[in-house]
Design a protein around this motif. Sequence first.
Motif, short mmCIF file in Angstrom:
data_model
loop_
_atom_site.label_atom_id
_atom_site.label_comp_id
_atom_site.label_asym_id
_atom_site.label_seq_id
_atom_site.Cartn_x
_atom_site.Cartn_y
_atom_site.Cartn_z
N PHE A 1 -14.24 6.51 -7.88
CA PHE A 1 -15.46 5.29 -7.73
C PHE A 1 -14.57 3.97 -7.91
O PHE A 1 -15.12 3.16 -6.87
CB PHE A 1 -15.95 5.30 -9.11
CG PHE A 1 -17.06 4.33 -9.59
CD1 PHE A 1 -18.13 4.49 -8.94
CD2 PHE A 1 -16.63 3.28 -10.06
CE1 PHE A 1 -19.40 3.63 -9.13
CE2 PHE A 1 -17.84 2.15 -10.29
CZ PHE A 1 -18.99 2.25 -9.73
N VAL A 2 -13.64 3.75 -8.51
CA VAL A 2 -12.99 2.39 -8.32
C VAL A 2 -12.34 2.26 -6.77
O VAL A 2 -12.55 1.08 -6.17
CB VAL A 2 -12.00 2.29 -9.16
CG1 VAL A 2 -11.25 0.76 -9.13
CG2 VAL A 2 -12.35 2.11 -10.81
N TYR A 3 -11.63 3.29 -6.14
CA TYR A 3 -11.29 3.26 -4.83
C TYR A 3 -12.28 2.60 -3.80
O TYR A 3 -12.04 2.02 -2.90
CB TYR A 3 -10.38 4.41 -4.49
CG TYR A 3 -9.94 4.39 -3.12
CD1 TYR A 3 -8.65 3.88 -2.84
CD2 TYR A 3 -10.66 4.90 -2.14
CE1 TYR A 3 -8.10 4.01 -1.66
CE2 TYR A 3 -10.11 5.00 -0.97
CZ TYR A 3 -8.87 4.62 -0.44
OH TYR A 3 -8.56 4.39 0.60
N GLY A 4 -13.41 3.33 -4.10
CA GLY A 4 -14.50 3.32 -3.26
C GLY A 4 -15.25 1.91 -3.14
O GLY A 4 -15.88 1.51 -2.20
N ARG A 5 -14.95 1.24 -4.24
CA ARG A 5 -15.54 -0.05 -4.56
C ARG A 5 -14.54 -1.34 -3.70
O ARG A 5 -14.91 -2.33 -3.81
CB ARG A 5 -15.76 -0.39 -5.72
CG ARG A 5 -16.93 0.44 -6.35
CD ARG A 5 -18.26 0.35 -5.52
NE ARG A 5 -19.23 1.16 -6.26
CZ ARG A 5 -19.41 2.59 -5.89
NH1 ARG A 5 -18.69 3.23 -5.15
NH2 ARG A 5 -20.54 3.10 -6.30
N ARG B 1 -1.83 10.73 -8.37
CA ARG B 1 -0.91 10.47 -9.60
C ARG B 1 -1.49 9.17 -10.38
O ARG B 1 -1.57 8.93 -11.24
CB ARG B 1 0.32 10.36 -9.35
CG ARG B 1 1.04 8.92 -8.63
CD ARG B 1 2.42 8.95 -8.25
NE ARG B 1 2.75 9.97 -7.56
CZ ARG B 1 4.01 10.01 -6.87
NH1 ARG B 1 5.11 9.03 -7.07
NH2 ARG B 1 4.45 11.03 -6.04
N ASN B 2 -1.98 7.99 -9.58
CA ASN B 2 -2.76 6.95 -10.05
C ASN B 2 -3.77 7.25 -10.91
O ASN B 2 -3.93 6.75 -11.83
CB ASN B 2 -3.02 6.16 -8.95
CG ASN B 2 -1.90 5.52 -8.09
OD1 ASN B 2 -0.71 5.36 -8.50
ND2 ASN B 2 -2.24 5.09 -6.65
N THR C 1 -5.02 12.30 2.47
CA THR C 1 -4.66 13.19 3.72
C THR C 1 -4.49 12.07 4.79
O THR C 1 -3.25 12.06 5.47
CB THR C 1 -5.96 13.86 4.31
OG1 THR C 1 -6.51 14.93 3.40
CG2 THR C 1 -5.51 14.75 5.51
N ALA C 2 -4.95 10.92 4.77
CA ALA C 2 -4.59 9.85 5.46
C ALA C 2 -3.00 9.30 5.27
O ALA C 2 -2.49 9.11 6.14
CB ALA C 2 -5.67 8.73 5.69
N ARG C 3 -2.88 9.24 3.95
CA ARG C 3 -1.52 8.71 3.56
C ARG C 3 -0.49 9.85 4.21
O ARG C 3 0.44 9.40 4.81
CB ARG C 3 -1.31 8.66 2.27
CG ARG C 3 -0.06 8.24 1.79
CD ARG C 3 -0.03 8.16 0.14
NE ARG C 3 -0.08 9.58 -0.47
CZ ARG C 3 1.01 10.57 -0.64
NH1 ARG C 3 2.03 10.56 0.17
NH2 ARG C 3 0.23 11.54 -1.15
N ARG C 4 -0.67 11.05 3.86
CA ARG C 4 0.20 11.81 4.55
C ARG C 4 0.16 12.31 5.90
O ARG C 4 1.50 12.41 6.63
CB ARG C 4 -0.05 13.42 4.12
CG ARG C 4 -0.06 13.53 2.28
CD ARG C 4 -0.16 14.97 1.85
NE ARG C 4 -1.38 15.67 2.37
CZ ARG C 4 -2.25 15.57 1.36
NH1 ARG C 4 -1.83 15.16 0.22
NH2 ARG C 4 -3.70 15.84 1.59
N LEU D 1 -0.52 -0.79 -6.62
CA LEU D 1 -0.06 -1.80 -5.65
C LEU D 1 0.86 -1.28 -4.77
O LEU D 1 0.83 -1.94 -3.50
CB LEU D 1 0.75 -2.94 -6.73
CG LEU D 1 -0.09 -3.65 -7.74
CD1 LEU D 1 0.75 -4.47 -8.41
CD2 LEU D 1 -1.05 -4.44 -7.09
N VAL D 2 1.68 -0.21 -4.82
CA VAL D 2 2.51 0.17 -4.09
C VAL D 2 1.71 1.03 -2.84
O VAL D 2 2.03 1.08 -1.83
CB VAL D 2 3.59 1.08 -4.76
CG1 VAL D 2 4.34 1.74 -3.83
CG2 VAL D 2 4.51 0.18 -5.58
N GLU D 3 1.10 2.02 -3.43
CA GLU D 3 0.03 3.01 -2.55
C GLU D 3 -1.06 3.61 -3.45
O GLU D 3 -0.74 4.40 -4.24
CB GLU D 3 1.13 3.92 -1.93
CG GLU D 3 0.33 5.24 -1.03
CD GLU D 3 -0.64 4.70 -0.16
OE1 GLU D 3 -1.73 4.39 -0.35
OE2 GLU D 3 0.14 4.48 0.83
#
Length: 337
Positions: free
Chosen positions: A151-155, A30-31, A280-283, A23-25
């Motif tokens: 996999f979850v992130y990509g969905r 680490r997630n 990388t986009a986050r950083r 929810l935060v990022e």
Amino acid sequence: MTGAQVLFGLAASAAVLCVVGVLVERRRFRNAVLGGIAVALVLMGAVAELSRFDAGVVDVVTTLLGVLLVACVLVLTGFLLLNGVVMMRREGRRPANLLSLLAGLACLAVVVLVPLTVVVDNRFLTTLTYVALLLAAWFGFLLCSLVAYAFVYGRVGVRPGVDFVVVLGSGLVRGAVPPLLAARLDRGAALWDRERERGGDPMLVTSGGRGPDEPVAEAVAMADYLVARGVPSERILREDRSRTTRENLVFSRALMTERAPDHRCAVVTNNFHAFRAALTARRAGVNGQVVGSPTARYYWPSATLREFVAILAEHPVLNGAICLALVVLGVLVGLDR
């Protein structure tokens, strides 16, 4: 409180931390690790619950679990070895294309070491087996956590209202857009079309510099590909200086910020690369979600392993310390036998 209850409680805590992290990022490794820990603790708790049953039931279940584990390892080993051969035949023998084969050989080494240790009574061999098993379990856990979370992130769908769709370059072949890059461009164009159908007016950003063996910058060839498929040239920004994924994102962010300081974007790459690109986009401070485009099935395993190694390499001290601790633990256990 029983051991199983303790494990389930720890699993719940890890799951809560994972959800809060998402929810935060959600663009954090680490997630993935926290989610993997939660699943592993639930499985350990379920095994601990077996103690409530009769000894006969416990023996049957543990035997079935052992057979299933061995079968999975053997199937995985064979798959990696076969995929490694396919990669060499289709993509050549570059180091990056050998990862499936090397991983398969590593699995095969562990598979041979375990029964060999049972047959041969040798302290060094026993110690080596324990070290290999601990390292294999750790890296296997991290890889499974990464693949599942990616996999979850990509969905997760892209929310409406993006101002830019950034397509990351991946290299040209004899000055032309290869299938791998074409898949990214097609996905980017589809996102661009969908946003326009929703009433938006986003711009496309093609990102990629000119390599030493390329006649034009990747961004230019990518833009030409999109124009040939109906995208107006004036709706494309060409970022033609970058050489790495980080530069892709940093330089593209500068172009987008210049036109819309409070912009939101979608970044397109191939599915195996999406999660590392998101990290990388986050950083890089990019305000946007990374989405993946399809990749040939034979290419995906080796490419995923390459991404896994790259993510581990971003934290050399932490991963080095954990590996050293596992080696020491394996040596201590092996010498105690």
